[in-house]
Scaffold this motif. Structure first.
Motif, PDB file in Angstrom:
ATOM      1  N   ALA B  20       0.853  -1.196   0.000  1.00 44.42           N
ATOM      2  CA  ALA B  20       0.000   0.000   0.000  1.00 44.42           C
ATOM      3  C   ALA B  20       0.884   1.239   0.000  1.00 44.42           C
ATOM      4  N   PHE B  21       0.566   2.185  -0.860  1.00 43.73           N
ATOM      5  CA  PHE B  21       1.395   3.377  -0.987  1.00 43.73           C
ATOM      6  C   PHE B  21       1.255   4.306   0.222  1.00 43.73           C
ATOM      7  N   ILE B  22       0.004   4.636   0.547  1.00 39.99           N
ATOM      8  CA  ILE B  22      -0.154   5.733   1.496  1.00 39.99           C
ATOM      9  C   ILE B  22       0.186   5.316   2.924  1.00 39.99           C
ATOM     10  N   GLY B  23       0.003   4.021   3.229  1.00 33.23           N
ATOM     11  CA  GLY B  23       0.400   3.535   4.555  1.00 33.23           C
ATOM     12  C   GLY B  23       1.897   3.692   4.757  1.00 33.23           C
ATOM     13  N   TYR B  24       2.654   3.352   3.734  1.00 34.51           N
ATOM     14  CA  TYR B  24       4.105   3.529   3.788  1.00 34.51           C
ATOM     15  C   TYR B  24       4.472   4.996   4.014  1.00 34.51           C
ATOM     16  N   VAL B  25       3.807   5.873   3.276  1.00 39.04           N
ATOM     17  CA  VAL B  25       4.084   7.304   3.421  1.00 39.04           C
ATOM     18  C   VAL B  25       3.835   7.755   4.858  1.00 39.04           C
ATOM     19  N   HIS B  26       2.719   7.305   5.454  1.00 40.03           N
ATOM     20  CA  HIS B  26       2.428   7.687   6.837  1.00 40.03           C
ATOM     21  C   HIS B  26       3.507   7.168   7.783  1.00 40.03           C
ATOM     22  N   ARG B  27       4.002   5.977   7.527  1.00 42.77           N
ATOM     23  CA  ARG B  27       5.037   5.440   8.425  1.00 42.77           C
ATOM     24  C   ARG B  27       6.324   6.256   8.344  1.00 42.77           C
ATOM     25  N   VAL B  28       6.724   6.598   7.122  1.00 40.50           N
ATOM     26  CA  VAL B  28       7.926   7.427   6.993  1.00 40.50           C
ATOM     27  C   VAL B  28       7.699   8.777   7.670  1.00 40.50           C
ATOM     28  N   ALA B  29       6.535   9.366   7.405  1.00 38.33           N
ATOM     29  CA  ALA B  29       6.228  10.678   7.996  1.00 38.33           C
ATOM     30  C   ALA B  29       6.292  10.618   9.521  1.00 38.33           C
ATOM     31  N   ALA B  30       5.854   9.493  10.073  1.00 37.33           N
ATOM     32  CA  ALA B  30       5.863   9.347  11.531  1.00 37.33           C
ATOM     33  C   ALA B  30       7.284   9.216  12.074  1.00 37.33           C
ATOM     34  N   ARG B  31       8.195   8.719  11.235  1.00 43.26           N
ATOM     35  CA  ARG B  31       9.567   8.487  11.704  1.00 43.26           C
ATOM     36  C   ARG B  31      10.472   9.713  11.585  1.00 43.26           C
ATOM     37  N   ILE B  32      10.238  10.544  10.553  1.00 38.44           N
ATOM     38  CA  ILE B  32      11.238  11.563  10.191  1.00 38.44           C
ATOM     39  C   ILE B  32      11.675  12.411  11.372  1.00 38.44           C
ATOM     40  N   ASP B  33      10.716  12.896  12.137  1.00 40.95           N
ATOM     41  CA  ASP B  33      11.109  13.782  13.234  1.00 40.95           C
ATOM     42  C   ASP B  33      11.234  13.044  14.566  1.00 40.95           C
ATOM     43  N   GLY B  34      11.026  11.731  14.536  1.00 44.74           N
ATOM     44  CA  GLY B  34      11.303  10.935  15.736  1.00 44.74           C
ATOM     45  C   GLY B  34      10.237  11.012  16.809  1.00 44.74           C
ATOM     46  N   ASP B  35       9.036  11.436  16.437  1.00 47.57           N
ATOM     47  CA  ASP B  35       8.017  11.637  17.462  1.00 47.57           C
ATOM     48  C   ASP B  35       7.143  10.415  17.737  1.00 47.57           C
ATOM     49  N   TYR B  36       7.207   9.428  16.865  1.00 46.97           N
ATOM     50  CA  TYR B  36       6.289   8.292  16.986  1.00 46.97           C
ATOM     51  C   TYR B  36       7.049   6.971  16.913  1.00 46.97           C
ATOM     52  N   GLU B  37       6.444   5.940  17.500  1.00 45.31           N
ATOM     53  CA  GLU B  37       6.943   4.578  17.323  1.00 45.31           C
ATOM     54  C   GLU B  37       5.742   3.715  16.968  1.00 45.31           C
ATOM     55  N   LEU B  38       5.800   3.084  15.834  1.00 45.46           N
ATOM     56  CA  LEU B  38       4.678   2.248  15.402  1.00 45.46           C
ATOM     57  C   LEU B  38       4.744   0.915  16.135  1.00 45.46           C
ATOM     58  N   VAL B  39       3.698   0.590  16.897  1.00 43.66           N
ATOM     59  CA  VAL B  39       3.761  -0.620  17.720  1.00 43.66           C
ATOM     60  C   VAL B  39       2.579  -1.561  17.522  1.00 43.66           C
ATOM     61  N   ALA B  40       1.585  -1.143  16.790  1.00 44.83           N
ATOM     62  CA  ALA B  40       0.424  -2.013  16.595  1.00 44.83           C
ATOM     63  C   ALA B  40      -0.205  -1.723  15.245  1.00 44.83           C
ATOM     64  N   GLY B  41      -0.941  -2.696  14.707  1.00 46.66           N
ATOM     65  CA  GLY B  41      -1.564  -2.445  13.415  1.00 46.66           C
ATOM     66  C   GLY B  41      -2.686  -3.411  13.090  1.00 46.66           C
ATOM     67  N   ALA B  42      -3.702  -2.886  12.413  1.00 49.61           N
ATOM     68  CA  ALA B  42      -4.713  -3.723  11.767  1.00 49.61           C
ATOM     69  C   ALA B  42      -4.550  -3.409  10.291  1.00 49.61           C
ATOM     70  N   LEU B  43      -3.527  -4.018   9.703  1.00 50.64           N
ATOM     71  CA  LEU B  43      -3.047  -3.553   8.408  1.00 50.64           C
ATOM     72  C   LEU B  43      -3.900  -4.062   7.251  1.00 50.64           C
ATOM     73  N   SER B  44      -4.717  -5.054   7.550  1.00 53.26           N
ATOM     74  CA  SER B  44      -5.581  -5.594   6.506  1.00 53.26           C
ATOM     75  C   SER B  44      -6.730  -6.301   7.178  1.00 53.26           C
ATOM     76  N   SER B  45      -7.863  -6.349   6.484  1.00 58.63           N
ATOM     77  CA  SER B  45      -8.983  -7.111   7.021  1.00 58.63           C
ATOM     78  C   SER B  45      -8.822  -8.590   6.708  1.00 58.63           C
ATOM     79  N   ASN B  46      -7.891  -8.916   5.845  1.00 59.21           N
ATOM     80  CA  ASN B  46      -7.572 -10.318   5.571  1.00 59.21           C
ATOM     81  C   ASN B  46      -6.522 -10.762   6.593  1.00 59.21           C
TER      82      ASN B  46
END
Lengths: 383, 383, 383, 383
Positions: B20-46
């Protein structure tokens, strides 16, 4: 975590205290692709500054150091010690930490130019890193996807035999005498900290490296004119160089820090027997290529042309959505992480190395020598 | 850690599975300034895709979910549960998770347009978030420093009273019928998942939001011509709209997904009684401003003009070193982190809100209605 | 009639037979402002070609000549004889006609470079024209309004003391060995007709003259690298030169006829202590000027800035309506007409002169000598 | 003489007294290719001005007239009378002279828009010219070589079926209320002299004509929003129009005289099923063409691509040497001269005609009517 699920590489930093530009850039570059976690630092040789700077970026107090020697010793002794270190100090403080960490078995990411003297550079190249510690020199402009694509185009023969190389890097921020309080400017214009070159070391080496990276041509000799235009300045602020490449190609390199109206105008143009290409760093998502007798084509990063793997592997987002300087820098970090993790066979040849660093120093010294000798053609091997 | 030493905000993600394109973009955006840590996900309904996608980005297995409801319930119950969630699903799956997480007291970062129906948008705006949970709509183009500077220029009166607004967003990726296997294209051209608008929802709302953000003008009415050029396509792929703003300004908005040769050509031009300005997203580090009777000036991000605080606070690196799409996106994440941490008083007004999301949906619905009514001028409040 | 009602000056032409590029350009330039009427010609040394060419452009048969000597003699004897002549032959046929017509009291408009040898140039400069016959060298790029404005800006001190001059003129039309049937290419690559310089004489002199015209700086010395890339070519097709100007400014000059993708990319950039400017010939209606620490400004021909008289007197139409190469060329013709009619006191200093022509030849010869001496710095006065 | 040796066509002029912009442009255009000689004029209805203006451009006193009626009568009676006349008066003084000269058997070159009322336009189209007198409407932008090439590209099918047309013509010179002493501005903003349209007649018709010329599409209907932004102005100074073309293509047309920072920014973009193209008047020697899925290509006037005959026949000089507005204008004059001399079979279809003039007036009137009817879609045939 990295996007490929690999655990983050534990990273330390030497230099980069609060307010330092390039340390900040390295930290962002380390974060973008999620491959590193900064956990230790010797951010300043001043203890109070080191402590405050470390806290500012959230380091644990016991991993804030005031000397790189201490950091190398203690971190290499920890079970969870750093696996890699970024060296972002002025040029004369590259050699010491690089040697210390490589000999401690810690991978080194080092800002350019490699050192402040050619002797240091050669000494560094001669040491034996412990436990196979790797080295990355951050000639960051080589991380731009279209720079990689340009290199592939040249390699593929699309340009034919290269004839002419025009490279330049104009800036204007040192147009006037630097304010003594400007840290960026003061060490760069101080021979003790910067080495024998001013603009030539700071930006001339970037231009030189870019030309070498894309064309693959080896340098025969340089004829240089280095000038200090600002009264009282001890190092060059304008660099005009003619280049002879092995095989007969000819080049011109201009770097300036007094070119009013220029921000970071790094630009490369390469002309071969069959085609020419043009790329500018300040609008890096576009590259011109013209086959002789055909219209100019505008290639875009991530655009219509399917780039060869060496170029496309670091395209993050679609064409028309610009990527920039930080992403190019991050590509070096990310691909060095692949090397560290043993995944990066394909990328190793793309990453700037110790050898590139030594050649950069030779380029500086040969240019300085040529300029002193009234522009005499000087071989890099002569210095 | 963030650059200011604050601990990272624990983040979850809904949607954004592998590829998925936009999910990746959000993850990078969350990392750039170091403010977030991705720790959980419902990345697909499958379930299988969710698991594999979660592992691919290094999530712990017990925090990989297959439904957002489960994730909202379990994470809000954990002591170390997520504090914020990014919703990066197709439009019709924005409302459900946004409601669930807000009502679970978890901050929401949601892709645009807000929902797939206006009713959903209004319902979402009406709910009461638990524990003061905040909402961010990722109209990411508002994060560009020069877009912020343009807004400040208008507010400062530098342009005088605004007369004419020209905004456009041409692309060409839907020039032909989409390959059924192209996930990006298939949901965007499906009314069930995208809503009543095609290009108008996907990119028209970005153009509209940008015009509104920079000019501050309120919309009076729209006269729209929505066309589906590709045979069999159920939603518009070209959008031509006249805009009347309150106070008398007039505008034109064009969005197209069949404009061959256009990548992401978002462009805004604003003309007032005293000055005009022009900005393009595909070269976002430059902006033209012209005072009537004077030469055009080229402003650069981080350049000569000291930008007002609202624009300069998200300049990361000096002028001439380009920043791009990911950095602009990261600015929304980073400034939303400030809001979450209670630091962000100055930035709250800059961040796209639920109200902006509702207005975006009104813009879509009014345009669809106007187009069906042969271009009749239609107020946003009428739909 | 000229736009000022003055009767047309009777003009002859030497060279410029059917199919010749530069002869045609001179004829259009002579017509644009209505100051000249072409009434006689020695368009070719081949009698049949001369006759046919003369008829093609409507000359009366008795004023079609096959030798310039005959034309000079007969026309100077006629009551309605030509008052001025345009010399548009290959370089080695400049000296003869220029001398003949000046000595016949007929004003001379001569293509550049002045001659094919430096001796010829100096000899020409030494002759005494009859009846005050005037001389114009068509360094046509000096006729562009913004080039004139750049010169005025430098003179006014707006740039401060000049430090760096970057000038270039890349083309690609000689990338391959020239077709023997290509008249334009064949004489330009033939030392007998072109002189000792190839690209340096054809386009390098234009670049050099432009730098000199705008900056007003005098040249100290050159260090040159002249290369013939195409197998079998006897003259240089690529020119790389470092320039030292009196007073300390430094310059680089690049001219190439093998730069694939370049049409007529003449470009000048000048950097002073206070400001910098940039101008390109292929988009000549725009010029950048940047005062240090301020945003770049885009000046337009005929645009917002009221240009000084020396620049604005040859603006024909409003800004945004482009003028081009032919108009710039016509400006030289038109202002030379003013000189001929005794109206042109203000413009005489702007028009390229015999002295400029001699300096151009010195530049060529010094560069050729420097290149042969491995780039040794060579003074123009040494050759 | 013309470059083909044909004798010059004797030309008169109506309007164009000293200081008039467009009269001067017509005179230069008539001179560039050598096809015309201006020998008579009714340059002003004020006798003193007419006399002075005529003398200023060197007309014989007996051929300086103070009324076009007198001029038509006397010149048609002279053996050496004018063969063609240029009408460069304000719009409301087009009909009278055009009728008078056509009925006197004198060819007419008339500025646009055709007339100030649609009735006049239709009446003019209905008259029977004497002795086959021809008519040329100077929609000068159609004379640019790349505009011709764009038309050929569309005709050849290179773009596929056209879908979207975006055309615009922004200026800023009427941003403020016009100085009453500004002749150019005062008649253009006066309904009595300009007709029912302001910006739409002055520049909107150029934009409309350009779109029609290049695409060949016929117009179905317009939906217009005409605005007068400047207080007290009686005619529109900003024009926003949606266009429906026969066959389903959609377009937007924007023309403005209050777009601060715009000089003469006429721009056309055309998108078809297979390719798109873009052209701008202020840099007219370049045109973008992009085939779907391939990189953008930059075509240059006189450049690498061998243009089809209809485009290349008016290329005067090589690529990279810019031609401009005056040359494009001259092309209309020159090709009309071919028509007059009976040589111009191939070009007749390219030259703007009386029918184009009538359609331009219909476009104006339909737009005015639509705007008054709140943007109701209005057919050109309905007015």
């Amino acid at each position: 975590m990295a996007e490929n699920g690999a655990p983050r590489i534990r990273l330390g930093m030497v230099g980069g205290g609060t307010g330092a530009f390039i340390g900040y850039v390295h930290r962002v570059a380390a974060r973008i692709d999620g491959d590193y976690e900064l956990v230790a630092g010797a951010l300043s040789s001043n203890a109070a500054t080191a402590l405050e700077s470390g806290k500012n970026i959230g380091l644990a107090e016991d991993r804030i150091y005031t000397s790189y020697e201490e950091m190398a010793a203690k971190e290499s002794a920890r079970k969870d010690g750093i696996q890699a270190v970024s060296i972002v100090t002025p040029n004369h403080v590259h050699f010491g930490p690089a040697k210390a960490f490589l000999e401690a078995g810690i991978h080194v990411i080092c800002d350019k130019p490699l050192t402040s003297t050619l002797d240091d550079a050669r000494a560094l190249a001669a040491i034996k890193p412990k436990k196979g510690a790797k080295f990355l020199l951050t000639h960051n402009y080589t991380g731009y996807p279209l720079v990689r694509q340009a290199r592939e185009l040249v390699k593929s023969g699309a340009l034919g035999k290269i004839r002419v190389v025009q490279v330049e890097y104009p800036q204007d921020w040192l147009t006037n005498a630097a304010d003594p309080g400007n840290k960026q400017a003061s060490w760069r214009t101080d021979p003790k900290r910067s080495g024998a070159g001013g603009a030539i070391g700071d930006i001339g080496t970037h231009a030189y490296n870019l030309a070498r990276f894309i064309t693959g041509l080896k340098t025969e000799a340089v004829s240089a004119e280095l000038t200090s235009f600002v009264k009282g300045r001890k190092l060059d602020d304008d660099v005009q160089i003619k280049l002879r490449f092995q095989g007969g190609a000819k080049g011109m390199l201009w770097a300036s820090q007094v070119a009013v109206g220029s921000e970071n105008g790094l630009q490369l143009r390469v002309y071969g027997e069959k085609a020419g290409l043009e790329w500018r760093q300040d609008n890096p998502n576009y590259m011109w290529i013209t086959e002789f007798g055909k219209p100019k084509q505008l290639l875009t990063r991530g655009g219509a042309i399917s780039a060869p793997p060496a170029a496309s592997m670091n395209v993050r987002i679609p064409g028309g959505h610009p990527e920039g300087y930080l992403e190019a820098f991050a590509t070096l970090y990310s691909q060095f992480a692949q090397v560290i993790r043993g995944e990066g066979k394909d990328v190793a040849g793309l990453l700037p190395s110790l050898a590139d660093g030594v050649e950069g120093m030779e380029f500086i010294m040969a240019s300085v020598a040529s300029s002193k000798a009234d522009g005499k053609w000087t071989k890099l091997s002569e210095v």
